[in-house]
Design an enzyme around this catalytic site. Structure first.
Site, PDB file in Angstrom:
ATOM      1  CG  HIS A   1      -1.561   3.139   4.448  1.00  0.00           C
ATOM      2  ND1 HIS A   1      -1.517   1.858   3.951  1.00  0.00           N
ATOM      3  CD2 HIS A   1      -0.928   3.093   5.656  1.00  0.00           C
ATOM      4  CE1 HIS A   1      -0.904   1.059   4.804  1.00  0.00           C
ATOM      5  NE2 HIS A   1      -0.538   1.795   5.853  1.00  0.00           N
TER       6      HIS A   1
ATOM      7  CB  CYS B   1      -0.933   0.009   1.200  1.00  0.00           C
ATOM      8  SG  CYS B   1      -2.105  -1.352   1.246  1.00  0.00           S
TER       9      CYS B   1
END
Length: 573
Positions: free
Chosen positions: A152, A96
């Site tokens: 994130h 990610c």
């Protein structure tokens, strides 16, 4: 010569299912729509900068889109891709944070210090504050900028938040994964908190709304309140289809015939996301943006195969540097494309979106030297050759060193125990431990993943630390040529040496107990003051929270998957 062991699935059964019948060089399993003669005329010259919608999905496998032959229904993505340009030589990162950081900065991980793992919720770490981000460049070009979805990229202090990094508005989560309805996230037993934010405030009032629907509705509201005469950039980073596997029941019902429960839920989430993209596209047309818009669709990494995803027929999965971890689903849909309805085999990497989109916006790139990305719009729109000829997948000096790697195996110029991967032209080199290496067919069996023998495994790589593949001729990475072509191995190792000389120190600080949501009103959010310096040191043991542990269903689920992952890695052959 590699020795392959097929158990559970025989070669004949794989052929009968059609898994090995895919011609790699064929544009897609679904024939492209015939080009309308009117489409051959070039679109009008951009009279004003285009509206840019960038859609990023989470953990969607390479196989998990209709036009790659999937059993999952994605009619919207199939249509948008068929009418635009499919990117079939498109690369992302295996997890990610790295993909998101490279999208936002246009730089490889080694040039931002984020080359190891992800940014964890309790780490005092974020996207380096000295980096000029993509939305900041678009703001300079006169764009209104908005982010909806998963960030994130760190949040330990307010300067790290999306609204401080170039976005005018933000609705979404700051951490890596949350419950799709409650927005709770646990980072270990008892370390749980709420994670849905509106701007810089906690959005408690949105709890209970399914995130995929919520994010699509927010995009529609943004478009409704903005003028199509003014350029807009919307970054839609769906949480879907990352775990936990949650979907409205009506979508799960469509896949009731699927024997595997994880695959059934996963498929429902993909189709739900597809419909969200349909609603976004509809809003672009309804409010007058579509004719001057560019829609980019991208996955962030390979699919997680033990959570319903499939990267078949590619090797590996999320978290690995095999093609199954780094080759992504990507396409561009826009009325402004000069050569539509085709498949492009131009080499494109996620870092390329930064200079490509800023150039489309008529922005200034002269004050951001050292970008690793290229402007690939001519390759996408006009079918010209890509300016990119190589990709550094990564160099991670902190990842567990391969047991059998050595400087000697690297011709005295590179320690092959270090995890690294690079592609130059048609060649791809991997060193160290590239990650789980099996080929896993779509999970159609009732007992999958409980029975891990239903896959194909390579049995000759136990004592290796160097692999070489001709990706053009061997996209499934079945024939290691490192012994036959030591000259190519040495050349690519020299490229790794070159890149490593430009790398900055790894940013991977120890976790900080101050980040515990109990100290922040029960929600994840900034905990450090503006005066706190950035922590760069790595390798320390995470600090343990002294708070009393409490029950957390999400944490138990995450713990189960982590243990399962560890067991799989230990059994890798």
């Amino acid at each position: 010569m590699a020795v392959y062991a097929l158990t559970g699935f025989s070669l004949v059964s794989l052929l009968s299912f059609g898994y090995l019948s895919w011609d790699w060089m064929k544009p897609s399993l679904v024939a492209d729509v015939a080009t309308d003669p009117m489409e051959k005329s070039l679109p009008p010259t951009f009279t004003r900068p285009p509206h840019i919608i960038f859609i990023l999905t989470d953990d969607q496998g390479y196989h998990d889109v209709g036009y790659h032959g999937s059993d999952i229904q994605t009619p919207t993505l199939d249509r948008l891709a068929a009418e635009g340009v499919k990117l079939e030589n498109y690369y992302i990162q295996p997890i990610c944070t790295p993909s998101r950081s490279q999208l936002i900065t246009g730089r490889y991980q080694i040039h931002t210090g984020l080359q190891h793992s992800i940014i964890r919720p309790r780490q005092p770490n974020c996207l380096p504050l000295d980096q000029v981000t993509l939305p900041q460049k678009l703001q300079e070009a006169g764009y209104s900028t908005h982010m909806v979805g998963k960030w994130h990229l760190g949040f330990y202090k307010k300067e790290c938040l999306p609204t401080r990094r170039g976005f005018d508005t933000f609705l979404g989560s700051l951490t890596g994964n949350v419950d799709y309805y409650t927005y709770d996230n646990c980072d270990g037993p008892g370390v749980c908190g709420y994670d849905l934010h509106e701007g810089e405030d906690v959005a408690w009032d949105q709890s209970g709304k399914y995130s995929t629907f919520l994010y699509a509705q927010r995009v529609s509201k943004i478009l409704a309140s903005h003028s199509p005469k003014e350029p807009i950039f919307i970054y839609v980073a769906f949480q879907a289809v990352h775990t936990p596997l949650q979907s409205p029941k009506e979508y799960i019902y469509r896949y009731r015939s699927m024997g595997n429960v994880a695959r059934r839920k996963y498929a429902a989430m993909v189709t739900c996301m597809d419909e969200a993209v349909k609603n976004i596209t509809w809003a672009l047309k309804k409010y007058g943006y579509y004719d001057n818009s560019v829609i980019v669709f991208s996955t962030d990494n390979g699919g997680q195969t033990f959570s319903g995803g499939s990267n078949w027929p590619l090797r590996g999965r999320k978290g690995t540097y095999w093609e199954g971890g780094v080759r992504g689903i990507g396409f561009v849909h826009s009325p402004l494309i000069k050569r539509k309805r085709r498949t492009s085999w131009a080499l494109v990497h996620i870092t390329d979106w930064y200079p490509t989109l800023v150039s489309l916006a008529r922005g200034n790139l002269s004050n951001v030297p050292g970008l690793d990305g290229y402007n690939v719009w001519p390759a996408i729109s006009e079918g010209k050759e890509s300016p990119r000829t190589e990709i550094l997948h990564n160099i991670d000096p902190l990842y567990n060193h391969a047991k059998y790697g050595s400087l000697e195996d690297g011709f005295g110029i590179w320690n092959t125990a270090v995890q690294a991967s690079i592609r130059v032209g048609e060649w791809k080199l991997l060193t160290g431990d590239p990650g789980y290496s099996d080929w896993i067919p779509p999970q159609t069996l009732t007992n999958f993943p409980g029975s891990w023998w239903n896959l194909e495994r390579l049995t000759d790589g136990l004592r290796k630390s160097v692999w070489l593949f001709n990706i053009t001729a061997d996209p499934y990475e079945r024939y290691d040529l490192s012994d036959q072509r030591p000259d190519v191995v040495r050349t690519l190792l020299m490229r790794l040496v070159h890149y490593n000389q430009t790398a900055i120190p790894v940013r991977y600080p120890a976790e900080n107990p101050r980040a515990h949501p109990d100290f922040n009103g029960g929600a994840w959010g900034p905990w450090a003051s503006e005066d706190d310096g950035e922590e760069w040191e790595g390798g320390r043991e995470p600090l343990k929270s002294r708070n009393k542990k409490k029950k957390c269903k999400i944490c138990k689920l995450r713990s189960f998957f982590r243990k399962l992952n560890t067991r799989l890695m230990s059994n890798r052959i």
